[in-house]
Design a protein around this motif. Structure first.
Motif, mmCIF file in Angstrom:
data_model
loop_
_atom_site.group_PDB
_atom_site.id
_atom_site.type_symbol
_atom_site.label_atom_id
_atom_site.label_comp_id
_atom_site.label_asym_id
_atom_site.label_seq_id
_atom_site.Cartn_x
_atom_site.Cartn_y
_atom_site.Cartn_z
ATOM 1 N N ALA A 28 0.847 -1.197 0.000
ATOM 2 C CA ALA A 28 0.000 0.000 0.000
ATOM 3 C C ALA A 28 0.881 1.246 0.000
ATOM 4 C CB ALA A 28 -0.903 -0.006 1.236
ATOM 5 N N ASN A 29 0.257 2.397 -0.174
ATOM 6 C CA ASN A 29 0.916 3.707 -0.053
ATOM 7 C C ASN A 29 2.189 3.811 -0.883
ATOM 8 O OD1 ASN A 29 -1.084 4.465 1.822
ATOM 9 N ND2 ASN A 29 0.092 3.521 3.461
ATOM 10 N N TRP A 30 2.104 3.429 -2.152
ATOM 11 C CA TRP A 30 3.273 3.488 -3.013
ATOM 12 C C TRP A 30 3.533 4.932 -3.435
ATOM 13 C CZ3 TRP A 30 -1.005 0.456 -3.851
ATOM 14 C CH2 TRP A 30 -1.967 0.961 -4.730
ATOM 15 N N GLU A 31 4.810 5.222 -3.595
ATOM 16 C CA GLU A 31 5.201 6.539 -4.068
ATOM 17 C C GLU A 31 6.572 6.472 -4.730
ATOM 18 O OE1 GLU A 31 5.901 9.472 -0.995
ATOM 19 O OE2 GLU A 31 6.590 7.944 0.382
ATOM 20 N N LYS A 32 6.779 7.376 -5.673
ATOM 21 C CA LYS A 32 8.076 7.474 -6.340
ATOM 22 C C LYS A 32 9.053 8.135 -5.375
ATOM 23 C CE LYS A 32 8.972 10.701 -9.326
ATOM 24 N NZ LYS A 32 8.982 11.589 -10.471
#
Length: 107
Positions: A28-32
């Motif tokens: 969850a809560n993926w970000e670059k």
């Protein structure tokens, strides 16, 4: 006497893939992110192999091979408005010979 190294692994705030072992994860809560001058994707690991974490562990993916295989799952979750997805990841090999098997699992 010796040290119990498993205690250190379980206490770590980071999740690491062991080679040759299938990891079933809820991400969850993926970000670059950019870490160590390398572009990657960071996830919260909510659950690993059926065991939840009271505080999610961070999972940094900087391998282009793995990002390429996880990308369709992120895009699908985003298109469906989902904040998490379940995946099976198997890491095979080491360094430049590393390959990944990635399969979407039912949530």
């Amino acid at each position: 006497m010796g040290l119990n190294w498993n205690e250190f692994d379980s206490a770590s705030p980071f999740y690491k893939l062991a080679e040759g072992t299938e990891h079933k994860l809820v991400l969850a809560n993926w970000e670059k992110v950019t870490k160590f001058e390398k572009l990657g994707v960071e996830f919260d690991v909510l659950e690993a192999d059926g065991v939840g974490f009271p505080i999610p562990k961070k999972f940094l993916v900087s391998s282009y091979k793995l990002i390429k295989k996880i990308r369709p799952l992120i895009e699908k979750a985003e298109a469906m408005g989902k904040a998490k997805f379940r995946v099976s990841i198997l890491k095979i090999g080491d360094k430049y010979e590393t390959a990944y098997s990635v399969k979407e699992l039912e949530v």
